[in-house]
Design an enzyme around this catalytic site. Structure first.
Site, PDB file in Angstrom:
ATOM      1  CD  GLU A 126     -35.627  23.047  19.775  1.00 15.09           C
ATOM      2  OE1 GLU A 126     -36.533  23.151  18.906  1.00 15.09           O
ATOM      3  OE2 GLU A 126     -34.906  23.988  20.153  1.00 15.09           O
ATOM      4  N   PRO A 127     -38.525  18.525  20.592  1.00 14.35           N
ATOM      5  CG  PRO A 127     -40.441  18.975  21.881  1.00 14.35           C
ATOM      6  CD  PRO A 127     -39.046  19.480  21.594  1.00 14.35           C
ATOM      7  CG  HIS A 339     -25.517 -15.843  28.042  1.00  9.48           C
ATOM      8  ND1 HIS A 339     -24.420 -15.270  27.450  1.00  9.48           N
ATOM      9  CD2 HIS A 339     -25.297 -15.761  29.381  1.00  9.48           C
ATOM     10  CE1 HIS A 339     -23.581 -14.848  28.381  1.00  9.48           C
ATOM     11  NE2 HIS A 339     -24.077 -15.132  29.566  1.00  9.48           N
ATOM     12  CD  GLU A 364     -22.436  12.275  22.669  1.00  8.19           C
ATOM     13  OE1 GLU A 364     -21.423  12.493  21.984  1.00  8.19           O
ATOM     14  OE2 GLU A 364     -22.469  12.346  23.907  1.00  8.19           O
ATOM     15  CB  SER A 367     -26.120   4.233  12.411  1.00  5.63           C
ATOM     16  OG  SER A 367     -25.698   3.614  13.601  1.00  5.63           O
TER      17      SER A 367
HETATM   18  N1  COS Z   1     -17.014  21.178  13.121  1.00  2.00           N
HETATM   19  C1  COS Z   1     -17.133  22.516  12.956  1.00  2.00           C
HETATM   20  N2  COS Z   1     -18.118  23.083  12.211  1.00  2.00           N
HETATM   21  C2  COS Z   1     -19.000  22.269  11.621  1.00  2.00           C
HETATM   22  C3  COS Z   1     -18.934  20.867  11.743  1.00  2.00           C
HETATM   23  C4  COS Z   1     -17.885  20.326  12.540  1.00  2.00           C
HETATM   24  N3  COS Z   1     -17.769  19.015  12.695  1.00  2.00           N
HETATM   25  N4  COS Z   1     -19.949  20.319  11.053  1.00  2.00           N
HETATM   26  C5  COS Z   1     -20.630  21.329  10.503  1.00  2.00           C
HETATM   27  N5  COS Z   1     -20.057  22.506  10.860  1.00  2.00           N
HETATM   28  C6  COS Z   1     -20.457  23.851  10.444  1.00  2.00           C
HETATM   29  C7  COS Z   1     -20.469  23.939   8.949  1.00  2.00           C
HETATM   30  O1  COS Z   1     -19.192  24.265   8.449  1.00  2.00           O
HETATM   31  C8  COS Z   1     -21.472  25.042   8.712  1.00  2.00           C
HETATM   32  O2  COS Z   1     -20.868  26.283   8.965  1.00  2.00           O
HETATM   33  P1  COS Z   1     -20.700  27.361   7.779  1.00  2.00           P
HETATM   34  O3  COS Z   1     -22.090  27.718   7.392  1.00  2.00           O
HETATM   35  O4  COS Z   1     -19.942  28.481   8.424  1.00  2.00           O
HETATM   36  O5  COS Z   1     -19.964  26.652   6.703  1.00  2.00           O
HETATM   37  C9  COS Z   1     -22.502  24.832   9.806  1.00  2.00           C
HETATM   38  O6  COS Z   1     -21.825  24.088  10.835  1.00  2.00           O
HETATM   39  C10 COS Z   1     -23.711  24.060   9.342  1.00  2.00           C
HETATM   40  O7  COS Z   1     -23.297  22.793   8.889  1.00  2.00           O
HETATM   41  P2  COS Z   1     -24.122  21.947   7.835  1.00  2.00           P
HETATM   42  O8  COS Z   1     -24.466  22.811   6.674  1.00  2.00           O
HETATM   43  O9  COS Z   1     -23.393  20.683   7.581  1.00  2.00           O
HETATM   44  O10 COS Z   1     -25.492  21.660   8.667  1.00  2.00           O
HETATM   45  P3  COS Z   1     -26.727  20.742   8.283  1.00  2.00           P
HETATM   46  O11 COS Z   1     -27.911  21.335   8.914  1.00  2.00           O
HETATM   47  O12 COS Z   1     -26.786  20.491   6.823  1.00  2.00           O
HETATM   48  O13 COS Z   1     -26.472  19.276   8.931  1.00  2.00           O
HETATM   49  C11 COS Z   1     -25.834  17.598  10.507  1.00  2.00           C
HETATM   50  C12 COS Z   1     -25.622  18.985   9.889  1.00  2.00           C
HETATM   51  C13 COS Z   1     -26.931  16.735   9.898  1.00  2.00           C
HETATM   52  C14 COS Z   1     -24.521  16.892  10.372  1.00  2.00           C
HETATM   53  C15 COS Z   1     -26.151  17.955  11.965  1.00  2.00           C
HETATM   54  O14 COS Z   1     -27.443  18.520  12.043  1.00  2.00           O
HETATM   55  C16 COS Z   1     -26.053  16.802  12.926  1.00  2.00           C
HETATM   56  O15 COS Z   1     -24.960  16.428  13.340  1.00  2.00           O
HETATM   57  N6  COS Z   1     -27.208  16.242  13.325  1.00  2.00           N
HETATM   58  C17 COS Z   1     -27.239  15.263  14.376  1.00  2.00           C
HETATM   59  C18 COS Z   1     -27.393  15.952  15.674  1.00  2.00           C
HETATM   60  C19 COS Z   1     -27.044  15.063  16.795  1.00  2.00           C
HETATM   61  O16 COS Z   1     -26.018  14.438  16.838  1.00  2.00           O
HETATM   62  N7  COS Z   1     -27.964  15.018  17.746  1.00  2.00           N
HETATM   63  C20 COS Z   1     -27.758  14.208  18.891  1.00  2.00           C
HETATM   64  C21 COS Z   1     -28.237  14.939  20.063  1.00  2.00           C
HETATM   65  S1  COS Z   1     -27.028  15.634  20.986  1.00  2.00           S
HETATM   66  S2  COS Z   1     -26.667  14.175  22.248  1.00  2.00           S
END
Ligand code: COS
Length: 384
Positions: A126-127, A339, A364, A367
């Protein structure tokens, strides 16, 4: 676990031929027109490329993760815009349903995603919510017969072509962060859903993103993914684990192409009376690129095999995404350097790839998010 080596080999050979004979010759046209021609999309559908990761029971090819990354290595050898078109149906646009959908949701959507009749899109960002995905604000309000969605999603890949959106929204305002998020399956054309203007990107022309805006968008009860409230964030994370491995494999494929381009140029181009490939400083760049691409390929294959074996590869998928996306950035930089002045010109493919690969380090999960996921999981494992 490759189930049938002979069939897989024939499939991979078919992709390689398609990439060499159909896709690579049309890269410039796609970049210039910002559009993948309909006949190319038709050929991709014919090859089954939209449904590689969708189970056979729903009309897909049901590839294992190892088979899928091998296909992605092959597809990565051409412009990422082609891969992007089939990318969401194989990854973030379908896997939520594959992993957590109800039988009825699978029946309804997977067969059409598998053929490419419907393009799937994943609406998380989202924004004001990017890396901190759990802070998303799009709301889902309960009604007697369903839900009403309100909010804006940003940079949504394939949104302009999508027939189906997997939308992440806060269905329980009382629960903070990840705990209050649910996922909804929203068909394009649902009243209250509209698209923003196509984004103007740095690269990957031919692949499209835009805003998706929900304004009092009503969806029925059965739009709730898996029929379960507040499971959306976990679904998103599981989908991204798989997606990160696929993107890593694409990075390896692109690196392979860039190395081919750089090597060919270095062997043709003469300076100081000999091909520049004879100079050790150029050789060092070629050798470093080859070495890093092999490292990427090896870690992706190893992680894919472990995933097929049932292991939890969340940490290793993040390691792969971190290494491979950074690696292909370095490889693209060296390819441009080899190049020389020509590498800065649009007449050479490396100029386009240099811009295209920049996105791999961002989408996704950046880094920095991969680093955070890896280190957090290490600490968690060490604590037991
Ligand atoms: N598989 C299954 N469950 C997962 C998981 C995984 N890989 N990673 C986290 N979870 C679960 C956790 O276990 C937790 O559940 P419980 O509360 O039941 O334990 C819940 O999801 C929340 O996880 P967490 O506390 O780690 O969340 P955070 O908000 O602290 O942070 C990150 C998570 C930063 C890792 C996440 O927000 C993220 O991946 N951000 C990047 C988003 C992204 O890739 N965006 C790209 C756009 S989509 S193309």
């Amino acid at each position: 676990m490759i189930r049938d080596a002979e069939t897989l080999e024939a499939f991979l050979a078919q992709i390689t031929r398609f990439v060499d004979e159909t896709l690579i010759p049309r890269e410039d046209e796609v970049a210039e027109s910002d559009r993948v021609p309909p006949e190319v999309i038709g050929a991709m559908r014919q090859l089954g490329l939209f449904g590689m990761s969708i189970p056979e029971a729903y009309g897909g090819l049901g590839l294992t993760m190892e088979e899928e990354v091998l296909a992605a290595f092959a597809l990565g050898r051409t412009s990422p815009a082609f891969r992007s078109l089939i990318g969401t149906n194989n990854g973030i646009g379908s896997q939520g349903i594959v992993i957590d959908g109800t039988p009825a949701q699978k029946e309804r959507w997977l067969p059409r995603l598998a053929t490419g009749e419907v393009v799937g899109s994943f609406a998380l960002t989202e924004p004001d919510s990017g890396s901190d995905a759990a802070s998303l604000k799009t709301s889902a309000r309960r009604t007697p017969d369903g839900w009403v969605l309100n909010g804006t999603k940003r940079y949504i890949t394939n949104a302009p072509h999508a027939g189906l959106f997997t939308v992440f929204a806060r269905s329980d305002a009382a629960k903070k962060g990840a705990a209050g998020v649910s996922a909804f399956l929203v068909p394009a054309g649902t009243p209250g859903l509209r698209l923003g203007k196509p984004d103007r990107k740095m690269g990957q022309r031919g692949a499209h993103t835009c805003d998706v805006i929900f304004d009092e968008c009503h969806v029925p009860d059965d739009a709730l993914l898996g029929g379960r409230e507040c499971e959306g964030f976990r679904t998103a994370m599981k989908v991204l684990d798989r997606g990160r491995l696929h993107i890593s494999a694409v990075c390896v494929g692109v690196a392979t192409r860039l190395i081919d381009e750089a090597l060919r140029y270095a062997m043709d181009r003469e300076q100081f009376g000999q091909p520049i490939a004879e100079f050790q400083l150029v050789q060092a760049m070629l050798a470093d690129s080859r070495t890093e691409a092999l490292a990427g390929r090896s870690m992706v294959l190893e992680t894919a095999r472990r995933k097929d074996g049932g292991a939890n590869v969340a940490t290793d998928a993040a390691c792969c995404k971190l290494f491979c996306s950074e690696m292909v950035g370095r490889v693209a930089d060296r390819a441009v350097q080899i190049h020389g002045g020509a590498g800065y010109m649009q007449d050479y493919a490396v100029e386009r790839f240099y811009r295209d690969v920049r996105l791999f380090r961002i989408y996704e999960g950046t880094s920095q998010i991969q680093q955070l996921v890896i280190a957090r999981n290490m600490i968690r494992e060490a604590k037991g």
